[in-house]
Design a protein around this motif. Structure first.
Motif, short mmCIF file in Angstrom:
data_model
loop_
_atom_site.label_atom_id
_atom_site.label_comp_id
_atom_site.label_asym_id
_atom_site.label_seq_id
_atom_site.Cartn_x
_atom_site.Cartn_y
_atom_site.Cartn_z
N LEU A 96 0.85 -1.18 0.00
CA LEU A 96 0.00 0.00 0.00
C LEU A 96 0.89 1.23 0.00
O LEU A 96 1.68 1.43 0.92
N GLY A 97 0.73 2.06 -1.03
CA GLY A 97 1.58 3.23 -1.20
C GLY A 97 1.32 4.31 -0.17
O GLY A 97 0.41 4.20 0.66
N ASN A 98 2.13 5.36 -0.23
CA ASN A 98 1.99 6.45 0.73
C ASN A 98 2.49 7.75 0.12
O ASN A 98 3.08 7.75 -0.97
N GLN A 153 6.71 8.87 3.56
CA GLN A 153 5.99 8.09 4.57
C GLN A 153 6.00 6.62 4.16
O GLN A 153 6.09 6.30 2.98
N PRO A 154 5.92 5.74 5.16
CA PRO A 154 6.17 4.32 4.87
C PRO A 154 5.03 3.59 4.13
O PRO A 154 3.87 3.79 4.42
N ILE A 165 2.89 0.22 3.52
CA ILE A 165 2.47 -0.90 4.35
C ILE A 165 2.51 -2.15 3.48
O ILE A 165 2.01 -2.17 2.36
N TYR A 178 5.42 -2.61 8.46
CA TYR A 178 6.29 -1.62 7.82
C TYR A 178 7.55 -2.36 7.41
O TYR A 178 7.87 -3.43 7.94
N ALA A 232 -6.80 2.40 0.66
CA ALA A 232 -5.41 1.95 0.88
C ALA A 232 -4.62 2.81 1.87
O ALA A 232 -3.97 2.28 2.77
N THR A 233 -4.63 4.10 1.68
CA THR A 233 -3.71 4.93 2.47
C THR A 233 -4.47 5.64 3.58
O THR A 233 -5.37 6.43 3.32
N ARG A 234 -4.09 5.32 4.80
CA ARG A 234 -4.75 5.82 6.00
C ARG A 234 -6.27 5.64 5.88
O ARG A 234 -7.04 6.55 6.12
C1 LIG Z 1 1.38 6.30 5.60
O1 LIG Z 1 1.93 7.22 6.52
C2 LIG Z 1 1.16 7.43 7.68
C3 LIG Z 1 1.85 8.51 8.51
O2 LIG Z 1 3.17 8.12 8.79
C4 LIG Z 1 1.02 6.10 8.44
O3 LIG Z 1 0.16 6.28 9.56
C5 LIG Z 1 0.45 5.03 7.52
O4 LIG Z 1 0.46 3.78 8.18
C6 LIG Z 1 1.31 4.94 6.26
N1 LIG Z 1 0.92 3.91 5.31
C7 LIG Z 1 -0.27 3.81 4.72
C8 LIG Z 1 -0.38 2.80 3.64
O5 LIG Z 1 -1.23 4.45 5.02
#
Ligand SMILES: *[C@@H]1O[C@H](CO)[C@@H](O)[C@H](O)[C@H]1NC(C)=O
Length: 277
Positions: free
Chosen positions: A110-112, A116-117, A119, A137, A199-201
């Motif tokens: 899962l992109g970010n 930011q990391p 997943i 992570y 996907a993201t948050r």
């Molecule tokens: C994206 O970054 C946020 C802030 O660091 C983190 O909470 C989240 O787990 C990260 N990854 C995704 C795929 O949302």
């Protein structure tokens, strides 16, 4: 040309003997081993078959699948994930059989937003039932270089590995009544798609289409498989050795961010039976 019956079967025998040694390892060529399945001209094989890329834009994602099916083995692939602002994108890389009671072994990235990391989401489906997610992570930036993502699958367990470090082990718990994938051959699939609804948050961050196309790269596909009596690869080991076990604990302690076995909201009774031993 006419072969005598005996000479011909001798030839067949020595060819199959030779083949069983070749079964040990398939060093990959993407043209030989995979079909580009969807996304028009977005998926590409290049570098003489050594590299593959998937891309995603506002109109479509893309995907590929293996020509062959596998029943047990060790499967390695190197991936370099979508760089920069990859929020909303998902790169799925998985094994799956077909039909309503299918088995599946999943890696999903899962992109970010930039910096930011990612997943790494994992799941195992057996006879059509999944709900066995673990998320992590990574201890490196998966967009800077290629890293190796592997699945070891034998009748005793399924192990997910990142750069040869085990991150998850799903053990055969048939003795507790939990179905284990062991009879349906699976193909390898991968796709890059837009999942900014979750996907993201949890869907809060949307895909930034001004950064499209998004691209992920693949190389060095390798499979060890085959049930020949001549194959005896490390992937057939029933247990992780002590060093691998320590590495697995290190990852689970420091990088695991979700484990279905510990989700008490979802499973107030203490999680599925395989979690309770
Ligand atoms: C994206 O970054 C946020 C802030 O660091 C983190 O909470 C989240 O787990 C990260 N990854 C995704 C795929 O949302």
């Amino acid at each position: 040309m006419v072969y005598s019956q005996k000479g011909f079967s001798g030839l067949v025998l020595s060819v199959s003997f030779f083949m069983s040694f070749c079964m040990l390892t398939f060093a990959g060529n993407f043209y030989q081993d995979f079909d580009l399945t969807w996304g028009g001209n977005r998926p590409k094989i290049f570098g003489g078959g050594k590299l593959l890329s998937l891309s995603l834009d506002k109109i479509s994602g893309s995907g590929f699948k293996s020509k062959r099916e596998y029943l047990f083995g060790r499967i390695d692939m190197q991936l370099k994930l979508v760089a920069g602002n990859s929020a909303g994108t998902v790169t799925a890389y998985y094994l799956s059989s077909q039909g309503p009671t299918h088995d599946e072994i999943d890696f999903e990235f899962l992109g970010n937003v930039t910096g930011q990391p990612y997943i790494l989401h994992t799941n195992v489906f057996s006879q059509g039932k999944g709900d066995r997610e673990q998320q992590f992570y990574l201890w490196f930036d998966p967009t800077k270089n290629f890293h190796t993502y592997s699945i070891i699958w034998n009748p005793q367990h399924i192990v997910f590995l990142v750069d040869n470090t085990p991150i998850r082990e799903f053990r055969n718990a048939e003795s507790l009544g939990v179905p284990f994938p062991k009879s349906q051959p699976m193909r390898i699939y991968s796709s890059l798609w837009n999942a900014d609804d979750w996907a993201t948050r949890g869907g809060l961050v949307k895909t930034d289409w001004s950064k499209a196309p998004f691209t992920a790269y693949y190389r060095n596909f390798n499979v060890q498989t085959g049930n020949s009596k001549f194959t005896n690869g490390a992937w057939q080991n029933q247990q992780l050795d002590a060093y691998s076990r320590r590495r697995l604990r290190w990852v689970q302690k420091n990088f695991m961010i979700y484990n279905y076995c510990q989700d008490h909201k979802r499973f107030p009774q203490g999680g599925p039976v395989e979690c309770r031993r």
